[in-house]
Write an enzyme that holds these catalytic residues in place. Sequence first.
Site, PDB file in Angstrom:
ATOM      1  N   LEU A  21       0.795  -1.222   0.000  1.00 32.49           N
ATOM      2  CA  LEU A  21       0.000   0.000   0.000  1.00 32.49           C
ATOM      3  C   LEU A  21       0.832   1.279   0.000  1.00 32.49           C
ATOM      4  O   LEU A  21       0.304   2.369   0.186  1.00 32.49           O
ATOM      5  CB  LEU A  21      -0.982  -0.014   1.181  1.00 32.49           C
ATOM      6  CG  LEU A  21      -1.958  -1.196   1.159  1.00 32.49           C
ATOM      7  CD1 LEU A  21      -2.847  -1.182   2.395  1.00 32.49           C
ATOM      8  CD2 LEU A  21      -2.792  -1.218  -0.110  1.00 32.49           C
ATOM      9  N   CYS A  22       2.137   1.150  -0.232  1.00 28.30           N
ATOM     10  CA  CYS A  22       2.992   2.335  -0.335  1.00 28.30           C
ATOM     11  C   CYS A  22       2.833   2.991  -1.698  1.00 28.30           C
ATOM     12  O   CYS A  22       2.685   2.315  -2.711  1.00 28.30           O
ATOM     13  CB  CYS A  22       4.462   1.945  -0.159  1.00 28.30           C
ATOM     14  SG  CYS A  22       4.937   1.680   1.540  1.00 28.30           S
ATOM     15  N   HIS A  23       2.891   4.307  -1.692  1.00 23.79           N
ATOM     16  CA  HIS A  23       2.844   5.059  -2.950  1.00 23.79           C
ATOM     17  C   HIS A  23       4.223   5.063  -3.602  1.00 23.79           C
ATOM     18  O   HIS A  23       5.230   5.211  -2.897  1.00 23.79           O
ATOM     19  CB  HIS A  23       2.439   6.513  -2.676  1.00 23.79           C
ATOM     20  CG  HIS A  23       1.041   6.671  -2.213  1.00 23.79           C
ATOM     21  ND1 HIS A  23       0.669   6.499  -0.895  1.00 23.79           N
ATOM     22  CD2 HIS A  23      -0.087   6.968  -2.888  1.00 23.79           C
ATOM     23  CE1 HIS A  23      -0.627   6.698  -0.780  1.00 23.79           C
ATOM     24  NE2 HIS A  23      -1.118   6.981  -1.974  1.00 23.79           N
ATOM     25  N   MET A  64       8.759   4.593   5.201  1.00 28.02           N
ATOM     26  CA  MET A  64       8.885   3.216   4.719  1.00 28.02           C
ATOM     27  C   MET A  64      10.121   3.051   3.844  1.00 28.02           C
ATOM     28  O   MET A  64      10.794   2.021   3.896  1.00 28.02           O
ATOM     29  CB  MET A  64       7.624   2.779   3.964  1.00 28.02           C
ATOM     30  CG  MET A  64       6.376   2.749   4.833  1.00 28.02           C
ATOM     31  SD  MET A  64       6.565   1.779   6.349  1.00 28.02           S
ATOM     32  CE  MET A  64       6.891   0.166   5.681  1.00 28.02           C
ATOM     33  N   GLU A  65      10.453   4.063   3.061  1.00 28.00           N
ATOM     34  CA  GLU A  65      11.638   4.000   2.223  1.00 28.00           C
ATOM     35  C   GLU A  65      12.906   3.982   3.070  1.00 28.00           C
ATOM     36  O   GLU A  65      13.848   3.243   2.776  1.00 28.00           O
ATOM     37  CB  GLU A  65      11.645   5.184   1.249  1.00 28.00           C
ATOM     38  CG  GLU A  65      10.612   5.075   0.139  1.00 28.00           C
ATOM     39  CD  GLU A  65       9.167   5.330   0.554  1.00 28.00           C
ATOM     40  OE1 GLU A  65       8.268   5.081  -0.258  1.00 28.00           O
ATOM     41  OE2 GLU A  65       8.914   5.775   1.701  1.00 28.00           O
ATOM     42  N   ASP A 104      24.003 -11.535   3.890  1.00 26.23           N
ATOM     43  CA  ASP A 104      24.230 -12.386   2.727  1.00 26.23           C
ATOM     44  C   ASP A 104      25.712 -12.489   2.381  1.00 26.23           C
ATOM     45  O   ASP A 104      26.214 -13.574   2.089  1.00 26.23           O
ATOM     46  CB  ASP A 104      23.459 -11.842   1.516  1.00 26.23           C
ATOM     47  CG  ASP A 104      23.685 -12.678   0.279  1.00 26.23           C
ATOM     48  OD1 ASP A 104      23.453 -13.902   0.337  1.00 26.23           O
ATOM     49  OD2 ASP A 104      24.114 -12.118  -0.754  1.00 26.23           O
TER      50      ASP A 104
END
Length: 162
Positions: A78-80, A116-117, A131
């Site tokens: 739901l992120c733009h 969020m970014e 990793d």
Amino acid sequence: MTTTSGLTHFDGQGHAHMVDVAAKPATHRVAVARGSIVMNAATLAIIMEGTAKKGDVLGIARIAGIMAAKKTAELIPLCHPLALTRVAVDFHPDAANACVICSSRVETVGPTGVEMEALTAVQVALLTIYDMCKAVDRGMTITDVKVLEKHGGKSGSFTAPA
């Protein structure tokens, strides 16, 4: 419309939806996030000496974090999608605690924030360290990922408690 809980990603019927930001003004938005990866002291030494078999661990993790910030809308449903104006990913090795602290600063000029970014940049950068070093240390732990601050928009500024 929001539900009685105040969660904006749900409509009045409780269905998930992408928030309409069309009427919100474009403002300068900034978010800073941080997290760390705890490891064996020997693993941290390999990273700092630049002797990891896969190459420059922190350099590659920095690029991974920047790329991840740009792809956040593809990962979080739901992120733009945002036109980011700046993404910076930095690392601070902490020998005393055998960890690498990662911080990100993400900026845009737009109608919605970049928390969020910033979080995605930190998580993916730390996952990249894992990793690249898992062959020598499978017990690494990613921890304490959080938003430290955000600025811009209707809700104003936020700074996490110390």
